[in-house]
Design a protein around this motif. Structure first.
Motif: not given
Length: 248
Positions: A41-48, A165-168, A173-176, A203-210
């Motif tokens: 979880l920590f490294f996801v926003p680091v990369i982003a 699962r639902d947040v993901n 779906v928003g990306y395409p 931000l929603a799919s990475k930070v919000g998810f985390g």
């Protein structure tokens, strides 16, 4: 004002805030399972955050055929999205075959999405369609195999899985949609609006998810106590029936 670049820097700031929020959680894990989950979880926003810093400095894109291709987004998605999917898989202790199939579908989706980004009309739409089929396969796995795997786990673990699962699913779906409306699609929104869309989704799919994962910290720790039992269950599911009969 360069609104597109402003949104990129806003994305960098938001991801940096996520890094600061997730860092203290690394010390709160009570078992190796939870420690690994919190580390990813920590490294996801680091990369982003690195992605958006590069975009803010006007790097990570190339002009091909007179059009700007922001390839660094796909590099970031290729590395971070498997970490997010693994959070879901590990939470329910999914079978290895399910995990491998899900991750391969994800990487194929992003690779073909990059092909769409690099291609001109009409080939871009062909790649977009192929990538979308892979995305549908991911959704079917999330709401099929993984949801079935969640049955029988403690109520709080199952509830956390369903929220994540639902947040993901909703955010992905928003990306395409943003892509189709943007500069490589129907060109119905400006580059700045497209940048805003990607920042909001990231931000929603990475930070919000985390934050949701850490908000269910008790369930995360509880899931870790079931890791050994689930591993035995997963191993038996993968064994041939004859082997299981002999073991019995």
């Amino acid at each position: 004002m360069d609104w597109e670049n402003l949104w990129n820097w806003a994305g960098a700031a938001g991801m940096a805030a996520g890094v600061l929020a997730f860092a203290p959680a690394l010390k709160r894990a009570t078992n190796p399972y939870s420690k690994l989950s919190r580390t990813t979880l920590f490294f996801v926003p680091v990369i982003a955050a690195t992605l958006y810093t590069a975009l803010g400095m006007k790097q990570g894109s190339t002009v091909i055929g007179g059009e700007k291709v922001t390839w660094v987004r796909y590099v970031t998605w290729f590395t971070t999205t498997p970490m997010l999917l693994l959070q879901l898989c590990r939470l329910v202790h999914a079978r290895q075959s399910v995990v491998v199939g899900l991750l391969l579908s994800n990487q194929f989706m992003i690779a073909t999405g990059l092909a769409a980004e690099l291609s001109g009309t009409p080939r871009n739409w062909a790649w977009y369609a192929i990538s979308s089929v892979a995305f549908v396969m991911i959704l079917l796995t999330l709401y099929g195999d993984l949801t079935r795997e969640a049955r029988g786990l403690p109520d709080d673990v199952g509830a956390l899985f369903r929220r994540l699962r639902d947040v993901n699913a909703v955010t992905w779906v928003g990306y395409p949609v943003v892509w189709a409306l943007g500069t490589k699609g129907f060109e119905l929104i400006s580059p700045a609006a497209q940048a805003f869309g990607y920042v909001a989704l990231d931000l929603a799919s990475k930070v919000g998810f985390g934050l949701l994962v850490l908000g269910g910290a008790a369930a995360l720790e509880r899931s870790g106590t079931y890791a050994g039992l689930a591993q035995q269950r997963s191993t038996r599911r993968e064994e041939p029936e004859s082997v299981q009969g002999m073991a019995a």
